[in-house]
Design a protein around this motif. Structure first.
Motif, PDB file in Angstrom:
ATOM      1  N   GLY A 189      57.105  37.707 -53.285  1.00 24.42           N
ATOM      2  CA  GLY A 189      57.505  38.283 -54.564  1.00 24.42           C
ATOM      3  C   GLY A 189      58.249  39.608 -54.404  1.00 24.42           C
ATOM      4  O   GLY A 189      58.439  40.113 -53.286  1.00 24.42           O
ATOM      5  N   ARG A 190      58.641  40.177 -55.528  1.00 21.61           N
ATOM      6  CA  ARG A 190      59.365  41.450 -55.523  1.00 21.61           C
ATOM      7  C   ARG A 190      58.559  42.519 -54.786  1.00 21.61           C
ATOM      8  O   ARG A 190      57.379  42.709 -55.055  1.00 21.61           O
ATOM      9  N   GLY A 191      59.201  43.166 -53.817  1.00 17.69           N
ATOM     10  CA  GLY A 191      58.558  44.222 -53.055  1.00 17.69           C
ATOM     11  C   GLY A 191      57.638  43.726 -51.944  1.00 17.69           C
ATOM     12  O   GLY A 191      57.085  44.537 -51.196  1.00 17.69           O
ATOM     13  N   ALA A 192      57.465  42.434 -51.816  1.00 18.34           N
ATOM     14  CA  ALA A 192      56.578  41.868 -50.794  1.00 18.34           C
ATOM     15  C   ALA A 192      57.288  41.825 -49.433  1.00 18.34           C
ATOM     16  O   ALA A 192      58.517  41.874 -49.363  1.00 18.34           O
ATOM     17  N   PRO A 193      56.536  41.712 -48.343  1.00 15.24           N
ATOM     18  CA  PRO A 193      57.136  41.811 -47.012  1.00 15.24           C
ATOM     19  C   PRO A 193      58.235  40.791 -46.697  1.00 15.24           C
ATOM     20  O   PRO A 193      59.167  41.113 -45.961  1.00 15.24           O
ATOM     21  N   THR A 247      67.415  30.132 -42.780  1.00 13.44           N
ATOM     22  CA  THR A 247      67.087  29.413 -41.551  1.00 13.44           C
ATOM     23  C   THR A 247      67.194  30.300 -40.313  1.00 13.44           C
ATOM     24  O   THR A 247      66.290  30.329 -39.474  1.00 13.44           O
ATOM     25  N   ARG A 248      68.297  31.011 -40.167  1.00 10.99           N
ATOM     26  CA  ARG A 248      68.499  31.851 -38.982  1.00 10.99           C
ATOM     27  C   ARG A 248      67.432  32.950 -38.906  1.00 10.99           C
ATOM     28  O   ARG A 248      66.876  33.214 -37.835  1.00 10.99           O
ATOM     29  N   GLY A 249      67.130  33.572 -40.021  1.00  6.66           N
ATOM     30  CA  GLY A 249      66.103  34.618 -40.052  1.00  6.66           C
ATOM     31  C   GLY A 249      64.737  34.094 -39.649  1.00  6.66           C
ATOM     32  O   GLY A 249      63.995  34.751 -38.919  1.00  6.66           O
ATOM     33  N   VAL A 250      64.396  32.891 -40.103  1.00 11.45           N
ATOM     34  CA  VAL A 250      63.118  32.284 -39.738  1.00 11.45           C
ATOM     35  C   VAL A 250      63.103  31.984 -38.241  1.00 11.45           C
ATOM     36  O   VAL A 250      62.110  32.248 -37.554  1.00 11.45           O
ATOM     37  N   ALA A 251      64.185  31.461 -37.715  1.00 13.09           N
ATOM     38  CA  ALA A 251      64.263  31.132 -36.282  1.00 13.09           C
ATOM     39  C   ALA A 251      64.121  32.380 -35.417  1.00 13.09           C
ATOM     40  O   ALA A 251      63.465  32.348 -34.376  1.00 13.09           O
ATOM     41  N   LYS A 252      64.737  33.472 -35.853  1.00 17.30           N
ATOM     42  CA  LYS A 252      64.726  34.706 -35.065  1.00 17.30           C
ATOM     43  C   LYS A 252      63.579  35.635 -35.443  1.00 17.30           C
ATOM     44  O   LYS A 252      63.440  36.706 -34.853  1.00 17.30           O
ATOM     45  N   MET A 253      62.790  35.235 -36.440  1.00 17.43           N
ATOM     46  CA  MET A 253      61.727  36.096 -36.965  1.00 17.43           C
ATOM     47  C   MET A 253      62.326  37.448 -37.365  1.00 17.43           C
ATOM     48  O   MET A 253      61.831  38.515 -37.012  1.00 17.43           O
ATOM     49  N   SER A 254      63.420  37.373 -38.118  1.00 16.47           N
ATOM     50  CA  SER A 254      64.188  38.563 -38.468  1.00 16.47           C
ATOM     51  C   SER A 254      64.404  38.649 -39.980  1.00 16.47           C
ATOM     52  O   SER A 254      64.652  37.642 -40.635  1.00 16.47           O
ATOM     53  N   LEU A 255      64.313  39.871 -40.490  1.00 18.27           N
ATOM     54  CA  LEU A 255      64.640  40.121 -41.890  1.00 18.27           C
ATOM     55  C   LEU A 255      65.953  40.897 -42.013  1.00 18.27           C
ATOM     56  O   LEU A 255      66.302  41.358 -43.099  1.00 18.27           O
ATOM     57  N   ASP A 256      66.682  40.998 -40.934  1.00 20.31           N
ATOM     58  CA  ASP A 256      67.984  41.654 -40.929  1.00 20.31           C
ATOM     59  C   ASP A 256      68.903  40.865 -41.864  1.00 20.31           C
ATOM     60  O   ASP A 256      69.028  39.647 -41.733  1.00 20.31           O
TER      61      ASP A 256
END
Length: 173
Positions: free
Chosen positions: A84-88, A98-107
């Motif tokens: 949700g809003r403001g959540a990690p 998909t790419r963020g999940v694969a790399k464990m990245s929130l960039d």
């Protein structure tokens, strides 16, 4: 001449009662005050454009929260404390991440569907999280247009829907 056997007039009524109770298509008797309910079903599966998916980014408290991984759109509303809003993990929502999940990245540069250049380890991680987190915990509500359609807009003939226990794909498409 012998008369009818004792209790004879009651057997046709008993047979009729048994026939009614076992007849297909007729409602069965239920316990006191219980009504028959249809089987539980999840939400209908649909096709999402990027713009439509962006509407479900967790910004509104009373709206569902969706995110896509590998072109599969999941309803992660039950994990509002994470998405949700403001959540990690809110950065993952409203898009195919998909790419963020694969790399464990929130960039923000990694919050895309593009898997070009991912390592074998990252692709393995992606498959693991896709299956053991998203498919295991959250209902599938649809697919991204990119998953179902080719670049030219023609149908992707290799599209295979994901199995999930809460819906029967033949009823959805």
């Amino acid at each position: 001449m012998a008369g009818p056997a004792p209790g004879w007039p009651l057997w046709p009524l008993a047979a009729l009662g048994l026939l009614v109770a076992l007849a297909p298509g007729l409602p069965a008797a239920t316990g006191a005050g219980q009504a028959l309910r249809p089987a539980e079903r999840g939400p209908p599966v649909r096709l999402f454009t990027e713009e439509e998916l962006a509407r479900y980014g967790g910004e509104e408290e009373d709206e569902p929260i969706y995110l896509a991984v590998k072109g599969v759109v999941f309803d992660v509303t039950s994990g509002r404390e994470f998405y949700g809003r403001g959540a990690p993990y809110n950065a993952l929502t409203g898009k195919d991440s998909t790419r963020g999940v694969a790399k464990m990245s929130l960039d923000p540069a990694d919050l895309t569907h593009d898997t070009t250049g991912l390592s074998a380890k990252e692709l393995e991680s992606l498959d693991d999280v896709f299956t053991n987190v998203y498919k295991a915990k959250y209902p599938i509500v649809g697919y991204t247009a990119r998953r179902i359609l080719n670049e030219d807009g023609s149908p992707n003939l290799d599209f295979k829907p994901e199995d999930q226990p809460h819906f029967d794909i033949k009823d959805e498409f």
